[in-house]
Design a protein around this motif. Structure first.
Motif, short mmCIF file in Angstrom:
data_model
loop_
_atom_site.label_atom_id
_atom_site.label_comp_id
_atom_site.label_asym_id
_atom_site.label_seq_id
_atom_site.Cartn_x
_atom_site.Cartn_y
_atom_site.Cartn_z
N SER A 60 0.94 -1.14 0.11
CA SER A 60 0.07 -0.10 0.02
C SER A 60 0.86 1.20 -0.08
O SER A 60 2.01 1.23 0.34
N PRO A 61 0.26 2.46 -0.40
CA PRO A 61 1.14 3.71 -0.50
C PRO A 61 1.49 3.90 1.06
O PRO A 61 2.68 4.54 1.26
N ASP A 62 0.64 3.71 1.87
CA ASP A 62 0.98 3.97 3.29
C ASP A 62 2.17 3.30 3.71
O ASP A 62 3.17 3.84 4.49
N ALA A 64 4.71 2.16 1.91
CA ALA A 64 5.60 2.76 1.09
C ALA A 64 6.36 3.95 1.87
O ALA A 64 7.42 4.10 1.85
N PHE A 65 5.38 4.88 2.19
CA PHE A 65 5.73 5.96 2.92
C PHE A 65 6.53 5.92 4.27
O PHE A 65 7.39 6.37 4.50
N GLN A 68 9.89 4.58 3.27
CA GLN A 68 10.70 5.87 3.04
C GLN A 68 11.10 6.48 4.20
O GLN A 68 12.16 7.00 4.44
#
Length: 111
Positions: A60-62, A64-65, A68
């Protein structure tokens, strides 16, 4: 006059010996610093590559963030630690380069 020439010749030889020792210390110190830079660069590239691979595999984008953000935090902390280490290495380099001259300055001042 010959006595003065002998003293001058000895002082010149002593100065050359001290300069040679100082240049040796500088060379050794710079080599250690260059090795440290290379090791840190290699480690940094490996860590950034691993973080990128984790980000791509994130579900999910969450996530991935989050990956990062964790990478950025650890990279920043590692960079600050490395800068401190290199700063200490440069300080030690200066001290080691000056050490051979301490004896000459003591002789020159008459101590």
């Amino acid at each position: 006059m010959i006595n003065g020439f002998d003293e001058l010749q000895k002082a010149s030889k002593d100065s050359m010996d001290v300069a040679t020792k100082s240049f040796g210390a500088v060379s050794k110190g710079l080599q250690a610093i260059a090795t440290e830079y290379a090791d840190y660069s290699k480690k940094s590239v490996e860590q950034s590559t691993a973080a990128f691979e984790k980000m791509i595999a994130a579900k999910s984008p969450d996530k991935a963030f989050e990956i990062q953000a964790d990478y950025m935090k650890s990279a920043y902390e590692g960079m600050i630690g490395e800068f401190n280490k290199l700063s200490d290495m440069y300080m030690d380099l200066g001290k080691e380069a000056y050490k051979p001259y301490e004896g000459l300055t003591a002789k020159a001042s008459g101590k």
